[in-house]
Design a protein around this motif. Structure first.
Motif, short mmCIF file in Angstrom:
data_model
loop_
_atom_site.label_atom_id
_atom_site.label_comp_id
_atom_site.label_asym_id
_atom_site.label_seq_id
_atom_site.Cartn_x
_atom_site.Cartn_y
_atom_site.Cartn_z
N VAL A 50 9.95 4.56 -7.51
CA VAL A 50 9.30 5.59 -6.71
C VAL A 50 9.58 5.42 -5.22
O VAL A 50 9.42 6.37 -4.44
CB VAL A 50 7.79 5.60 -7.00
CG1 VAL A 50 7.08 4.42 -6.35
CG2 VAL A 50 7.16 6.92 -6.58
N ASN A 51 10.01 4.24 -4.81
CA ASN A 51 10.35 4.02 -3.40
C ASN A 51 11.72 4.57 -3.03
O ASN A 51 12.02 4.72 -1.84
CB ASN A 51 10.30 2.52 -3.07
CG ASN A 51 8.89 1.97 -3.07
OD1 ASN A 51 7.97 2.64 -2.63
ND2 ASN A 51 8.72 0.75 -3.56
N ALA A 97 4.95 -3.64 -9.36
CA ALA A 97 4.67 -4.01 -7.97
C ALA A 97 5.78 -3.60 -7.02
O ALA A 97 5.53 -3.30 -5.85
CB ALA A 97 4.42 -5.51 -7.88
N ASP A 98 7.03 -3.56 -7.49
CA ASP A 98 8.15 -3.22 -6.62
C ASP A 98 8.44 -1.73 -6.60
O ASP A 98 9.43 -1.30 -5.99
CB ASP A 98 9.40 -3.99 -7.05
CG ASP A 98 9.89 -3.60 -8.44
OD1 ASP A 98 9.16 -2.86 -9.15
OD2 ASP A 98 10.98 -4.04 -8.83
N GLY A 99 7.62 -0.92 -7.27
CA GLY A 99 7.82 0.53 -7.30
C GLY A 99 8.55 1.02 -8.53
O GLY A 99 8.72 2.23 -8.70
N SER A 100 8.95 0.11 -9.43
CA SER A 100 9.60 0.54 -10.67
C SER A 100 8.62 1.31 -11.54
O SER A 100 7.44 0.96 -11.62
CB SER A 100 10.12 -0.68 -11.43
OG SER A 100 11.10 -1.38 -10.68
N VAL A 101 9.12 2.34 -12.19
CA VAL A 101 8.28 3.21 -13.00
C VAL A 101 8.71 3.13 -14.46
O VAL A 101 9.91 3.20 -14.78
CB VAL A 101 8.36 4.67 -12.52
CG1 VAL A 101 7.50 5.58 -13.38
CG2 VAL A 101 7.93 4.77 -11.05
N VAL A 157 0.84 -1.19 0.00
CA VAL A 157 0.00 0.00 0.00
C VAL A 157 0.88 1.25 0.00
O VAL A 157 0.57 2.24 -0.67
CB VAL A 157 -0.95 0.00 1.21
CG1 VAL A 157 -1.74 1.30 1.29
CG2 VAL A 157 -1.91 -1.19 1.14
N ASP A 158 1.98 1.20 0.72
CA ASP A 158 2.88 2.35 0.76
C ASP A 158 3.40 2.70 -0.63
O ASP A 158 3.51 3.89 -0.98
CB ASP A 158 4.05 2.07 1.70
CG ASP A 158 3.67 2.13 3.17
OD1 ASP A 158 2.58 2.69 3.48
OD2 ASP A 158 4.43 1.63 4.01
N THR A 159 3.73 1.68 -1.43
CA THR A 159 4.20 1.94 -2.79
C THR A 159 3.12 2.58 -3.63
O THR A 159 3.36 3.55 -4.36
CB THR A 159 4.68 0.63 -3.45
OG1 THR A 159 5.81 0.13 -2.73
CG2 THR A 159 5.06 0.84 -4.90
N GLU A 182 3.41 11.59 -4.73
CA GLU A 182 4.40 12.28 -5.54
C GLU A 182 3.74 13.07 -6.68
O GLU A 182 4.16 14.17 -7.01
CB GLU A 182 5.40 11.27 -6.11
CG GLU A 182 6.44 10.81 -5.11
CD GLU A 182 7.40 11.94 -4.76
OE1 GLU A 182 8.25 12.29 -5.61
OE2 GLU A 182 7.28 12.49 -3.65
N LEU A 183 2.72 12.50 -7.28
CA LEU A 183 2.02 13.23 -8.33
C LEU A 183 1.37 14.51 -7.79
O LEU A 183 1.44 15.57 -8.42
CB LEU A 183 0.96 12.33 -8.97
CG LEU A 183 1.52 11.23 -9.90
CD1 LEU A 183 0.44 10.22 -10.23
CD2 LEU A 183 2.08 11.85 -11.19
N LEU A 184 0.76 14.41 -6.63
CA LEU A 184 0.16 15.60 -6.03
C LEU A 184 1.23 16.61 -5.66
O LEU A 184 1.03 17.83 -5.83
CB LEU A 184 -0.66 15.21 -4.80
CG LEU A 184 -1.86 14.29 -5.05
CD1 LEU A 184 -2.64 14.07 -3.77
CD2 LEU A 184 -2.77 14.87 -6.13
#
Length: 372
Positions: free
Chosen positions: A287-288, A266-270, A40-42, A49-51
């Motif tokens: 993003v993490n 799933a691991d935060g990769s963008v 959930v944190d990811t 970050e978008l906001l």
């Protein structure tokens, strides 16, 4: 509003089905394996970050794999924390959608989605024989019955946004009019897309060839045109009409709005796009571990976006340039950051645009004569 749509993959490519044409599994240049489930944190880190960067509309499309595998507790916490974000940032719009095969959908999921305004989309390639031709469970049995049960359940609860029908080698053997009528009877909001692979995988048995797809799709369009029912929609046809009449297409394949999207693994990769998720050369960051401003400043992101703005000479000279924008970049991808100069379905779109334009001109002439 300044918005971004995030294709979020809470279980990466994990899925309870094994569709043989799934782009997550077939392309030779994609290296992503199933990664640990998204926290959930990811999920919230991306939205926060978008906001922080000034986006005031964030749309999360929960994708996969099969996103229902992540379980309801995950989504319940996400929507709870989204509500706090809305309170902290008055005026922002945070929305949720989901693309699911719907085989796992039940009453509890429907109630949850309805309560939290989550619209779900799905895939339906046609009647049982067509759908099961390439969409099966790991044991080889078809998913059609479970998918239709889920589709009807979602429709009954008012959460079904529509579905995508993949036009495969088996589809083009059918009567286009019969196929069209089946789609719009199953749900009045449908979309079609040709089954096409990128790179060295483009000649798989399930793919459809341009010379097969063009006559099939034009006959489908004629069936849609003859039906003349605004309530029965095929997104591709709606978009073409909109674009040819001076507006803008609805679909990202032609709209050229790649910058409106990001993909979150799933691991935060963008990644810049869900279709390129898992392709190493398109990894922008995580993003993490980084701020989103740093991720978006990655040189390959700007280069990726320029693929839709820097058109080759053939496109610049084309009468459909404003409508087509050289098609989907993924369909042109050859691997190793190499792209075909023009979209592989260029002749299809040229023929379809001309066909639709002809229909419009005949209608406009008839209306002008009636008003004279």
């Amino acid at each position: 509003m300044k918005g971004k749509t995030v294709i979020a993959k809470p279980v990466s490519i994990a899925c309870n089905a094994r569709c043989d044409y799934c782009y997550n599994l077939t392309t030779s240049f994609r290296t992503t394996k199933v990664t640990p489930r998204m926290s959930v944190d990811t999920a919230m880190r991306m939205q926060e970050e978008l906001l922080r960067l000034g986006y005031d509309r964030v749309r999360m499309i929960w994708h996969g794999g099969e996103p229902l595998l992540r379980g309801m507790p995950f989504y319940a916490e996400v929507v709870s924390r989204q509500e706090q974000l809305r309170q902290d940032h008055p005026g922002v719009r945070i929305e949720n959608g989901m693309q699911s095969n719907l085989t796992l959908l039940d009453e509890a999921w429907c109630v949850f989605f309805k309560e939290h305004h989550v619209v779900v989309g799905t895939s339906l390639d046609g009647w049982a024989e067509l759908h099961n031709a390439h969409r099966t469970y790991p044991n080889g049995s078809g998913v059609f019955n479970d998918a239709m049960r889920g589709l009807k359940l979602a429709d009954q609860h008012g959460i079904l946004g529509g579905f995508i029908a993949v036009v495969t080698d088996q589809t083009v053997k059918q009567d286009p009019k019969v196929f069209f009528e089946y789609l719009v009877s199953a749900c009045p909001r449908a979309e079609i897309t040709p089954c096409w692979e990128a790179g060295d995988d483009k000649d798989q048995v399930y793919t459809v060839k341009p010379e097969q797809f063009l006559p099939f799709v034009t006959e489908m369009f004629d069936a849609w045109w003859a039906m003349n029912d605004p309530g029965r929609r095929v997104r591709m046809f709606d978009g073409l009409m909109q674009a040819l009449l001076g507006g803008q297409d609805f679909t990202c394949s032609f709209k050229g709005n790649c910058g409106d999207f990001l993909a979150l693994e799933a691991d935060g990769s963008v990644y810049p796009c869900g279709k390129f998720s898992g392709v190493p050369e398109f990894l922008l960051g995580n993003v993490n571990r980084q701020g989103l401003d740093e991720i978006l400043a990655h040189p390959s992101y700007a280069e990726f976006l320029e693929l839709r703005t820097n058109l080759p000479p053939k496109c610049e000279a084309c009468r459909w340039k404003r409508i087509c924008n050289n098609g989907c970049s993924f369909e042109r991808y050859l691997g190793g950051w190499r792209f075909a100069e023009v979209a592989p379905f260029c002749e299809v779109w040229d023929g379809l645009y001309a066909h639709v334009q002809g229909r419009i001109q005949v209608l406009q002439a008839a209306l002008a004569e009636r008003q004279a």
